[in-house]
Design a protein around this motif. Structure first.
Motif, PDB file in Angstrom:
ATOM      1  N   ASP A   1      -1.324  -7.024  -3.679  1.00 42.38           N
ATOM      2  CA  ASP A   1      -1.225  -6.012  -4.744  1.00 42.38           C
ATOM      3  C   ASP A   1      -0.102  -5.017  -4.491  1.00 42.38           C
ATOM      4  O   ASP A   1       0.141  -4.131  -5.317  1.00 42.38           O
ATOM      5  CB  ASP A   1      -2.547  -5.250  -4.879  1.00 42.38           C
ATOM      6  CG  ASP A   1      -3.656  -6.105  -5.474  1.00 42.38           C
ATOM      7  OD1 ASP A   1      -3.357  -7.219  -5.962  1.00 42.38           O
ATOM      8  OD2 ASP A   1      -4.825  -5.663  -5.448  1.00 42.38           O
ATOM      9  N   GLY A   2       0.563  -5.132  -3.335  1.00 44.84           N
ATOM     10  CA  GLY A   2       1.673  -4.229  -3.025  1.00 44.84           C
ATOM     11  C   GLY A   2       1.248  -2.858  -2.542  1.00 44.84           C
ATOM     12  O   GLY A   2       2.069  -1.950  -2.432  1.00 44.84           O
TER      13      GLY A   2
ATOM     14  N   SER B   1      10.413  -3.715   1.689  1.00 40.60           N
ATOM     15  CA  SER B   1       9.701  -4.696   0.862  1.00 40.60           C
ATOM     16  C   SER B   1       8.636  -5.417   1.694  1.00 40.60           C
ATOM     17  O   SER B   1       8.640  -5.343   2.921  1.00 40.60           O
ATOM     18  CB  SER B   1      10.700  -5.685   0.270  1.00 40.60           C
ATOM     19  OG  SER B   1      11.513  -6.232   1.280  1.00 40.60           O
ATOM     20  N   PRO B   2       7.687  -6.142   1.039  1.00 41.11           N
ATOM     21  CA  PRO B   2       6.579  -6.781   1.750  1.00 41.11           C
ATOM     22  C   PRO B   2       7.035  -7.657   2.921  1.00 41.11           C
ATOM     23  O   PRO B   2       7.906  -8.520   2.764  1.00 41.11           O
ATOM     24  CB  PRO B   2       5.902  -7.618   0.662  1.00 41.11           C
ATOM     25  CG  PRO B   2       6.158  -6.848  -0.580  1.00 41.11           C
ATOM     26  CD  PRO B   2       7.550  -6.293  -0.425  1.00 41.11           C
TER      27      PRO B   2
ATOM     28  N   TYR C   1      -9.782  -8.576   2.314  1.00 36.61           N
ATOM     29  CA  TYR C   1      -9.405  -7.366   1.576  1.00 36.61           C
ATOM     30  C   TYR C   1      -8.006  -6.908   1.972  1.00 36.61           C
ATOM     31  O   TYR C   1      -7.243  -6.413   1.142  1.00 36.61           O
ATOM     32  CB  TYR C   1     -10.421  -6.248   1.818  1.00 36.61           C
ATOM     33  CG  TYR C   1     -10.337  -5.168   0.765  1.00 36.61           C
ATOM     34  CD1 TYR C   1     -10.791  -5.404  -0.537  1.00 36.61           C
ATOM     35  CD2 TYR C   1      -9.784  -3.925   1.047  1.00 36.61           C
ATOM     36  CE1 TYR C   1     -10.702  -4.434  -1.508  1.00 36.61           C
ATOM     37  CE2 TYR C   1      -9.699  -2.939   0.081  1.00 36.61           C
ATOM     38  CZ  TYR C   1     -10.159  -3.199  -1.196  1.00 36.61           C
ATOM     39  OH  TYR C   1     -10.056  -2.228  -2.175  1.00 36.61           O
ATOM     40  N   ILE C   2      -7.653  -7.100   3.233  1.00 38.41           N
ATOM     41  CA  ILE C   2      -6.299  -6.743   3.685  1.00 38.41           C
ATOM     42  C   ILE C   2      -5.254  -7.600   2.960  1.00 38.41           C
ATOM     43  O   ILE C   2      -4.202  -7.108   2.545  1.00 38.41           O
ATOM     44  CB  ILE C   2      -6.201  -6.888   5.215  1.00 38.41           C
ATOM     45  CG1 ILE C   2      -6.927  -5.716   5.883  1.00 38.41           C
ATOM     46  CG2 ILE C   2      -4.752  -6.960   5.688  1.00 38.41           C
ATOM     47  CD1 ILE C   2      -7.164  -5.885   7.373  1.00 38.41           C
ATOM     48  N   VAL C   3      -5.546  -8.905   2.781  1.00 40.47           N
ATOM     49  CA  VAL C   3      -4.636  -9.774   2.029  1.00 40.47           C
ATOM     50  C   VAL C   3      -4.529  -9.303   0.584  1.00 40.47           C
ATOM     51  O   VAL C   3      -3.440  -9.289  -0.004  1.00 40.47           O
ATOM     52  CB  VAL C   3      -5.111 -11.244   2.085  1.00 40.47           C
ATOM     53  CG1 VAL C   3      -4.292 -12.117   1.137  1.00 40.47           C
ATOM     54  CG2 VAL C   3      -4.999 -11.776   3.504  1.00 40.47           C
TER      55      VAL C   3
ATOM     56  N   SER D   1       2.609 -14.311  -0.064  1.00 40.27           N
ATOM     57  CA  SER D   1       4.025 -14.476   0.252  1.00 40.27           C
ATOM     58  C   SER D   1       4.626 -13.104   0.494  1.00 40.27           C
ATOM     59  O   SER D   1       4.055 -12.082   0.118  1.00 40.27           O
ATOM     60  CB  SER D   1       4.768 -15.171  -0.894  1.00 40.27           C
ATOM     61  OG  SER D   1       4.714 -14.376  -2.064  1.00 40.27           O
ATOM     62  N   ALA D   2       5.764 -13.085   1.129  1.00 34.37           N
ATOM     63  CA  ALA D   2       6.435 -11.837   1.452  1.00 34.37           C
ATOM     64  C   ALA D   2       7.927 -12.026   1.275  1.00 34.37           C
ATOM     65  O   ALA D   2       8.433 -13.149   1.319  1.00 34.37           O
ATOM     66  CB  ALA D   2       6.116 -11.432   2.885  1.00 34.37           C
ATOM     67  N   GLU D   3       8.640 -10.925   1.069  1.00 32.41           N
ATOM     68  CA  GLU D   3      10.095 -11.041   0.996  1.00 32.41           C
ATOM     69  C   GLU D   3      10.681 -11.265   2.382  1.00 32.41           C
ATOM     70  O   GLU D   3      11.689 -11.943   2.539  1.00 32.41           O
ATOM     71  CB  GLU D   3      10.700  -9.783   0.366  1.00 32.41           C
ATOM     72  CG  GLU D   3      12.187  -9.929   0.132  1.00 32.41           C
ATOM     73  CD  GLU D   3      12.759  -8.845  -0.767  1.00 32.41           C
ATOM     74  OE1 GLU D   3      13.996  -8.825  -0.937  1.00 32.41           O
ATOM     75  OE2 GLU D   3      11.994  -8.028  -1.291  1.00 32.41           O
TER      76      GLU D   3
END
Length: 430
Positions: A96-97, A19-20, A89-91, A115-117
């Protein structure tokens, strides 16, 4: 946890976490080392959706740059050394996953909506210091957000800082002999202490430069300004021909300017592998006459120090562009311009004016409106291709209006698929 243990644990986490995930590093050099380690050791497969952007970054920067290699494997790199448009663009790709991992520094934590898991705090060291409890909580807070990841996981690969109360102190009115003289110069007389008044009196007592010049150049140590002024005086009258220019300097005038700027910078340019004014002039000329960033970065790789990887050499050049070319050097050129105007005016010689050249350098010898678009998510490599459609513009708002008007026909522009996609997204975010 020792360095090797942290690397092994990081590799394990990257392998099992799907996951992110944010991987936080304290500074860009650490982030770059982590990126190179994961590129080589994590066994990640190329991500088909990233093929076109990786090819674009390779073409417009360098194929050995770790940003290009990492993005092809689905890893983003986000720190102050990555150009702003690419950072944004990286963000977007992360939110966008499309990519699941970002290696970042505090640039990702401060003012970026994401945010990230999972958050992996790889290190918390900057030279010999460590980040504080407030920063730790700020980073940790990126793990898990309501309505997206109900539970977040934070993996701390170093011992967390001790919990402490958070207080902010404002040293308003505090002045002593260690207060920066440039800061004191900006204060009205009524707010100065006796110590500060005495220090200013000593500074303004020098017979060569006026208080107005010292105030204008307050970011430069006074002794270095005086040294430059003395050099100009020593080189008169012939030296005046090297200073009486406006616009773009000739070769001998640029050479003399670089000598004076090198004096102002002291040893700071050594940090970028520049050990003489002639080397500084070479860098400026490469950027001015070639206007070819990939060739400039190829030279960095081919002539790098033995201990540097190709990517480290590229990052050093990009850092030089960001910190020196686009910031300090234009400021130094204007400081020299102020000094020579002060010195020459006192003896009745018409001075030069270096402001145009300083502005050109600050904008990498491109139209300032095009370089401003980098902050809006459009790299200069793309804006330069469509400049005939958006320039001339009276001001930035006029330029942005022309970009929005272009949006419906982006597909008809002579751009690659990735460039069209990036431009459409950037315009939609304006």
């Amino acid at each position: 946890m020792r360095s090797e243990e942290r690397k092994e644990k990081l590799l394990e986490l990257v392998t099992i976490l799907d996951s992110p995930t944010l991987i936080y590093c304290q500074a860009p050099p650490s982030a770059n080392r982590v990126a190179e380690y994961l590129i080589q050791e994590a066994g990640l497969k190329p991500v088909p959706e990233m093929e076109e952007i990786a090819a674009w970054v390779s073409k417009h920067y360098h194929p050995e740059w770790n940003v290009a290699k990492a993005i092809s494997l689905g890893i983003g790199i986000h720190h102050g050394g990555v150009p702003r448009a690419l950072q944004q663009y990286i963000v977007k790709l992360f939110n966008d996953g499309i990519i699941k991992r970002i290696i970042c520094t505090s640039t990702m934590i401060e003012g970026v909506n994401t945010s990230a898991e999972n958050v992996i705090i790889y290190d918390r060291r900057l030279n010999t210091s460590k980040f504080d409890y407030f920063t730790y909580k700020n980073i940790s807070g990126r793990a898990g957000r309501m309505n997206k990841y109900f539970i977040g996981k934070v993996f701390m690969l170093e011992a967390p800082p001790l919990e402490q109360g958070l207080t902010v102190e404002y040293p308003i009115g505090h002045q002593d002999e260690n207060s920066p003289i440039g800061l004191i110069m900006q204060l009205e007389n009524e707010y100065l202490t006796d110590i500060s008044r005495g220090r200013l009196q000593d500074a303004y007592a020098n017979p060569i430069l006026s208080p107005a010049t010292l105030i204008e150049n307050r970011h430069v140590p006074i002794e270095r300004q005086v040294e430059v002024a003395e050099t100009i005086i020593r080189d008169l009258p012939d030296g005046s021909k090297l200073l009486d220019w406006k616009g773009i300097p000739e070769t001998n005038q640029l050479n003399y300017l670089c000598e004076l700027v090198y004096s102002l910078e002291g040893g700071n340019l050594m940090d970028y592998g520049i050990s003489s004014s002639l080397q500084l002039m070479w860098h400026i000329n490469e950027l001015r006459t070639q206007k070819n960033l990939p060739a400039y970065l190829r030279d960095a790789v081919e002539n790098r120090r033995e201990e540097h990887t190709p990517s480290e050499a590229i990052n050093l050049r990009l850092k030089f562009i960001r910190n020196m070319v686009c910031f300090r050097l234009p400021r130094d050129i204007m400081a020299v311009s102020n000094i020579q105007a002060d010195v020459l005016a006192k003896i009745g010689i018409e001075p030069g004016d270096f402001s145009f050249f300083a502005e050109q350098l600050e904008n990498m010898f491109l139209d300032p409106l095009l370089t401003a678009l980098d902050e809006y998510g459009i790299p200069t490599q793309i804006s330069a291709q469509i400049k005939n459609l958006i320039l001339p513009s009276e001001h930035l708002n006029d330029l942005l209006a022309k970009l929005r008007a272009l949006a419906p026909r982006v597909e008809s522009l002579q751009l690659t698929g990735f460039e069209k996609s990036l431009m459409s997204w950037a315009v939609s975010e304006m």
